[in-house]
Design a protein around this motif. Structure first.
Motif, mmCIF file in Angstrom:
data_model
loop_
_atom_site.group_PDB
_atom_site.id
_atom_site.type_symbol
_atom_site.label_atom_id
_atom_site.label_comp_id
_atom_site.label_asym_id
_atom_site.label_seq_id
_atom_site.Cartn_x
_atom_site.Cartn_y
_atom_site.Cartn_z
ATOM 1 N N TYR A 133 0.827 -1.201 0.000
ATOM 2 C CA TYR A 133 0.000 0.000 0.000
ATOM 3 C C TYR A 133 0.867 1.259 0.000
ATOM 4 O O TYR A 133 0.538 2.257 -0.648
ATOM 5 N N HIS A 134 1.988 1.207 0.704
ATOM 6 C CA HIS A 134 2.883 2.361 0.798
ATOM 7 C C HIS A 134 3.942 2.372 -0.307
ATOM 8 O O HIS A 134 4.825 3.242 -0.303
ATOM 9 N N PRO A 177 -9.476 1.946 9.109
ATOM 10 C CA PRO A 177 -9.356 2.390 7.714
ATOM 11 C C PRO A 177 -10.657 2.914 7.114
ATOM 12 O O PRO A 177 -10.628 3.589 6.094
ATOM 13 N N GLN A 222 -10.529 6.584 6.466
ATOM 14 C CA GLN A 222 -9.847 7.001 5.245
ATOM 15 C C GLN A 222 -10.754 6.813 4.034
ATOM 16 O O GLN A 222 -10.772 7.646 3.120
ATOM 17 N N ARG A 223 -11.513 5.719 3.996
ATOM 18 C CA ARG A 223 -12.420 5.499 2.870
ATOM 19 C C ARG A 223 -13.457 6.610 2.784
ATOM 20 O O ARG A 223 -13.770 7.108 1.701
ATOM 21 N N LEU A 248 -11.712 9.775 1.481
ATOM 22 C CA LEU A 248 -11.398 9.704 0.063
ATOM 23 C C LEU A 248 -12.652 9.856 -0.790
ATOM 24 O O LEU A 248 -12.618 10.493 -1.846
ATOM 25 N N TYR A 308 -2.906 14.045 1.951
ATOM 26 C CA TYR A 308 -2.519 13.198 3.081
ATOM 27 C C TYR A 308 -2.526 13.990 4.387
ATOM 28 O O TYR A 308 -2.913 13.479 5.429
ATOM 29 N N LYS A 343 -7.778 -1.688 1.381
ATOM 30 C CA LYS A 343 -7.364 -1.762 2.785
ATOM 31 C C LYS A 343 -6.307 -0.686 3.009
ATOM 32 O O LYS A 343 -5.154 -0.839 2.599
ATOM 33 N N LYS A 344 -6.725 0.383 3.659
ATOM 34 C CA LYS A 344 -5.854 1.552 3.797
ATOM 35 C C LYS A 344 -4.895 1.400 4.985
ATOM 36 O O LYS A 344 -5.289 1.020 6.074
ATOM 37 N N TRP A 345 -3.656 1.716 4.726
ATOM 38 C CA TRP A 345 -2.633 1.692 5.777
ATOM 39 C C TRP A 345 -2.029 3.087 5.965
ATOM 40 O O TRP A 345 -0.962 3.239 6.443
ATOM 41 N N GLN A 362 2.477 8.583 3.435
ATOM 42 C CA GLN A 362 2.905 7.491 2.568
ATOM 43 C C GLN A 362 4.379 7.255 2.846
ATOM 44 O O GLN A 362 5.202 8.164 2.722
ATOM 45 N N SER A 417 -2.658 11.416 7.402
ATOM 46 C CA SER A 417 -1.995 10.183 7.011
ATOM 47 C C SER A 417 -0.666 10.487 6.328
ATOM 48 O O SER A 417 -0.319 11.645 6.076
#
Length: 358
Positions: free
Chosen positions: A40-41, A307, A310-311, A314, A227, A356-358, A234, A232
């Motif tokens: 994810y990153h 997560p 975050q969804r 977004l 971000y 699946k957000k990290w 990255q 958040s």
């Protein structure tokens, strides 16, 4: 382990490599989650390099990571060749392109090895006024124009993306490095004069000065991709900053950088982003007049543990972009009726809802 503990373990492995010491791996490390987070990153190649030769790895994990590292090194070698071809084609019409984002790291010497950073498109800054000449030169050099699937063009003059059929590489052409509201941060007076001229594959390319690379990294990731707004980070972007500081720290003008961010009211974005570099990767960073966001780490932990936040962010941000675009150019609403755009929009929606957000 909780999601935050997995993320912290991943950061710990990165920290060990940056210190030059072997990482300590707990026996109960959930590799599936760890690799999911690294993917994810966008740092799996660097993770693979970090763990190369580590004898405690499960054989399947070791083979997977070795394959990722080898394939990404091969891919980056291809991209470097494409960058050289692009530059030669543009040099022939008296244009020395400015490469930035991943292309700048590929053409420069920021990372210890060329295969450690995952790079997507090749981003380059070109004079918009010469769009017809550029299109002809790149097409003659074997690149295929990828016309945008739009009924109404939002930007003029227009330069399409170009694709290299042999490698699948995409050229993302830009008239400016960042949207206008952050132009004073990433392309201030003297930007062009500070660019470094680099010889690559018999061609001339320009790479932004390290100070400008730091500015663009933060603007693109923390402001444009929002971000900072969602609390958040990255990890690929933090590694970019860490290596820029390690390799070019004496060249980076931190006072000038803070002044640029102050003028746009975003000084806390600069200090908070560097605070993450210090807190997560344990790198020394400069101190700024504007302190970092005090709840930055707590908010990051909440976003990783939950997560769905975050969804939601977004999704609302995606819708807000469409509303802003419609206000700026109402006729762009016709693009929503174009069947050719349905597939990409549905894929974007599915990515937001299922990812699946990290």
């Amino acid at each position: 382990m909780t999601r935050w503990q997995v993320f912290d373990q991943l950061c710990g492995i990165l920290r060990a490599r940056l210190r030059g010491t072997p990482p300590q791996l707990p026996a109960d490390l959930p590799w599936e989650q760890l690799i999911q987070a690294s993917s994810y990153h966008c740092i799996t190649p660097f993770l693979a390099w970090t763990l190369r030769g580590h004898h405690e790895l499960d054989r399947e994990v070791r083979d997977y990571l070795a394959a990722i590292l080898a394939l990404n090194a091969q891919r980056n070698q291809q991209l470097t060749g494409v960058i050289g071809r692009v530059a030669r084609a543009l040099n022939a019409i008296d244009i020395v392109p400015v490469f930035f984002k991943g292309a700048a790291y590929s053409a420069g010497t920021v990372y210890p090895e060329p295969g450690l950073r995952f790079t997507g498109d090749i981003d380059l800054l070109l004079p918009g006024g010469r769009a017809p000449d550029i299109s002809k030169a790149l097409t003659t050099a074997g690149f295929e124009a990828e016309e945008a699937r739009l009924l109404v063009r939002v930007k003029q003059p227009y330069l399409p993306h170009f694709r290299d059929a042999a490698t699948g590489a995409t050229l993302d052409t830009h008239r400016e490095i960042a949207p206008q509201q952050w132009h004073s941060i990433v392309e201030p007076e003297g930007f062009a004069a500070r660019c470094r001229l680099v010889e690559l594959g018999g061609a001339r390319v320009r790479i932004p000065h390290p100070t400008d690379l730091v500015a663009h990294s933060i603007v693109h990731n923390q402001l444009k991709d929002r971000y900072h707004e969602r609390g958040s980070v990255q990890l690929r972007q933090l590694l970019d900053l860490a290596f820029l500081c390690d390799r070019h720290g004496s060249e980076i003008d931190w006072v000038d950088l803070e002044s640029r961010f102050e003028k746009t009211g975003t000084a806390s974005v600069l200090s908070t982003n560097l605070h993450f570099v210090e807190a997560l990767l344990h790198r020394n960073v400069p101190k700024f007049k504007c302190p970092p966001r005090p709840d930055a780490l707590d908010l990051l932990r909440t976003m990783i543990e939950h997560p769905r936040y975050q969804r939601q962010f977004l999704m609302t941000g995606w819708l807000a972009q469409y509303v802003a675009q419609l206000k700026a150019k109402p006729l762009s609403a016709l693009n929503l009726l174009n069947p050719k755009t349905f597939g990409p929009r549905l894929r974007r929606l599915r990515s937001i809802l299922q990812g699946k957000k990290w």
